[in-house]
Design a protein around this motif. Structure first.
Motif, short mmCIF file in Angstrom:
data_model
loop_
_atom_site.label_atom_id
_atom_site.label_comp_id
_atom_site.label_asym_id
_atom_site.label_seq_id
_atom_site.Cartn_x
_atom_site.Cartn_y
_atom_site.Cartn_z
N LEU A 251 -5.43 15.14 -2.19
CA LEU A 251 -6.66 15.40 -1.45
C LEU A 251 -6.29 15.78 -0.02
CD1 LEU A 251 -8.92 12.52 -2.86
CD2 LEU A 251 -8.84 14.92 -3.56
N LEU A 252 -6.81 15.11 0.99
CA LEU A 252 -6.46 15.40 2.39
C LEU A 252 -5.50 14.36 2.95
CD1 LEU A 252 -9.94 16.55 3.77
CD2 LEU A 252 -8.06 17.95 2.90
N ASP B 96 -8.82 5.46 2.64
CA ASP B 96 -9.26 6.56 3.49
C ASP B 96 -10.60 7.06 2.99
OD1 ASP B 96 -8.75 9.44 1.99
OD2 ASP B 96 -7.39 7.86 1.29
N MET B 97 -11.38 7.66 3.87
CA MET B 97 -12.76 7.99 3.53
C MET B 97 -12.86 9.08 2.48
SD MET B 97 -15.07 7.60 6.94
CE MET B 97 -14.49 9.11 7.71
N VAL B 98 -11.97 10.05 2.50
CA VAL B 98 -12.04 11.14 1.52
C VAL B 98 -11.82 10.60 0.11
CG1 VAL B 98 -10.99 13.29 0.74
CG2 VAL B 98 -11.37 12.90 3.17
N ALA B 99 -10.78 9.77 -0.06
CA ALA B 99 -10.51 9.20 -1.38
C ALA B 99 -11.65 8.28 -1.82
CB ALA B 99 -9.19 8.45 -1.37
N ALA C 209 0.84 -1.20 0.00
CA ALA C 209 0.00 0.00 0.00
C ALA C 209 0.87 1.25 0.00
CB ALA C 209 -0.92 -0.01 1.22
N ALA C 210 0.31 2.35 -0.45
CA ALA C 210 1.06 3.60 -0.57
C ALA C 210 0.28 4.75 0.03
CB ALA C 210 1.40 3.88 -2.03
N ASN C 211 1.02 5.72 0.55
CA ASN C 211 0.43 6.91 1.17
C ASN C 211 0.85 8.14 0.38
OD1 ASN C 211 -0.91 8.45 3.24
ND2 ASN C 211 1.12 9.02 3.96
#
Length: 325
Positions: free
Chosen positions: A67-68, A128-131, A60-62
């Motif tokens: 976005l946020l 994440d919820m925003v994405a 996984a990547a961050n």
């Protein structure tokens, strides 16, 4: 999952972005005059990176700058969804090339096709919820262009019904996500636990069931499906029923507190609504003459079975791993 953090993009970080970035670039190419004749021929293969990652998952990547703060990755559920979703989008895209070969507006269709695919693939990978919500909205509203493609009165009516219900669903969803976020839970690592512990848990569950239920074709929020399927081009109908409505199912799996608490009342609601939809879809579908309308009611019936199964998970938290499988 291993997670790649930091501001510097690694090869893995670029690969995740490529899955949604390539369809977005192809959508742009479809409307640029020098490329709009060639781009539709290549469009289906822009989904190929998603299939590769579904078969061979990446860490996984961050992306703190996106976005946020966006996190992309796959758990086992996401991997399964990405696998069948990417295969379906590729097959539908290949079929669409022949189906729309003589359509002078095929470049417009493929532009919306690519935008919808990007949203569909992105929400599966979002951690994440925003994405998740961003990609969900992209998929939802880009699909309008697929439904109204032929420009007929029936298509315009179906598109209007779809947009109205989609807007209602988005309002319900964003309200539920804001309620979860206000409690300090912004990550999708375990939103089910966050919902289970929330003081306004029942309200959040109701909003999630209805918000994702619009996309999943849950009765009585299903009205757009039997209208959209007959008027949309056949490859669009395939992804509407085969991939897009499954985004509603994935939303339920991600956010509802299955395995966290026994909720007999909500279990009863889901089981009753699911069984009713399962039989309703079959009974009404048998009375239809248009094969694509039959497909729409078949999808409603099958999603009813899924909702009833989710109801079992809400009643028996210890059995959720088995139910999920």
């Amino acid at each position: 999952m291993d997670v790649i953090f930091g501001d510097t993009l690694t090869i893995y970080g670029l690969a995740w972005l490529l899955i949604v970035g390539l369809p977005l670039l192809m959508a742009a190419a479809c409307v640029l005059r020098p490329l709009h004749e060639i781009a539709p021929l290549l469009a289906p293969w822009s989904i190929a990176p998603a299939l590769v990652v579904a078969v061979r998952p990446l860490p996984a990547a961050n992306y703190p700058w996106l976005l946020l703060g966006t996190q992309l990755g796959l758990d086992q559920t996401g991997r399964i969804f990405l696998l069948f979703t990417s295969v379906l989008w590729i097959c539908a895209g290949i079929y669409a090339k022949g189906y729309l070969a003589d359509d002078p507006e095929r470049h417009r269709f493929f532009a919306f096709f690519q935008l919808t695919a990007a949203g569909n693939l992105g929400l599966i990978m979002a951690n994440d919820m925003v994405a998740f919500y961003f990609f969900f909205v992209l998929m939802t509203f880009a699909a309008y262009g697929l439904i109204v493609h032929d420009g007929s009165a029936a298509a315009q009516r179906a598109g209007l019904v779809y947009v109205i219900l989609a807007l209602i669903g988005e309002v319900l969803l964003v309200t539920s996500l804001l309620l979860i976020g206000s409690a300090g839970y912004g990550n999708l690592a375990n939103p089910a636990a966050a919902v289970a512990a929330a003081p306004n848990r029942d309200l959040i569950i109701a909003l999630l069931l209805m918000g994702f239920g619009v996309k999943a074709g849950a009765v009585p929020l299903h009205l757009w499906l039997p209208l959209a399927h007959p008027v949309a081009p056949t490859p669009a109908s395939a992804v509407l029923s085969g991939a897009m409505i499954k985004a509603g199912l994935l939303g339920w799996l991600r956010f509802l507190p299955m395995g966290e608490a026994a909720l007999p009342v909500w279990s009863g609601v889901c089981v009753a609504a699911g069984i009713a939809a399962a039989f309703y879809g079959v009974l009404i579908g048998l009375t239809q003459d248009d094969p694509k309308t039959v497909l729409a009611y078949s999808s409603i019936s099958q999603m009813g079975v899924m909702l009833a199964t989710i109801g079992i998970g809400l009643a028996l938290p210890t059995s959720w791993p088995l139910v999920l499988a």
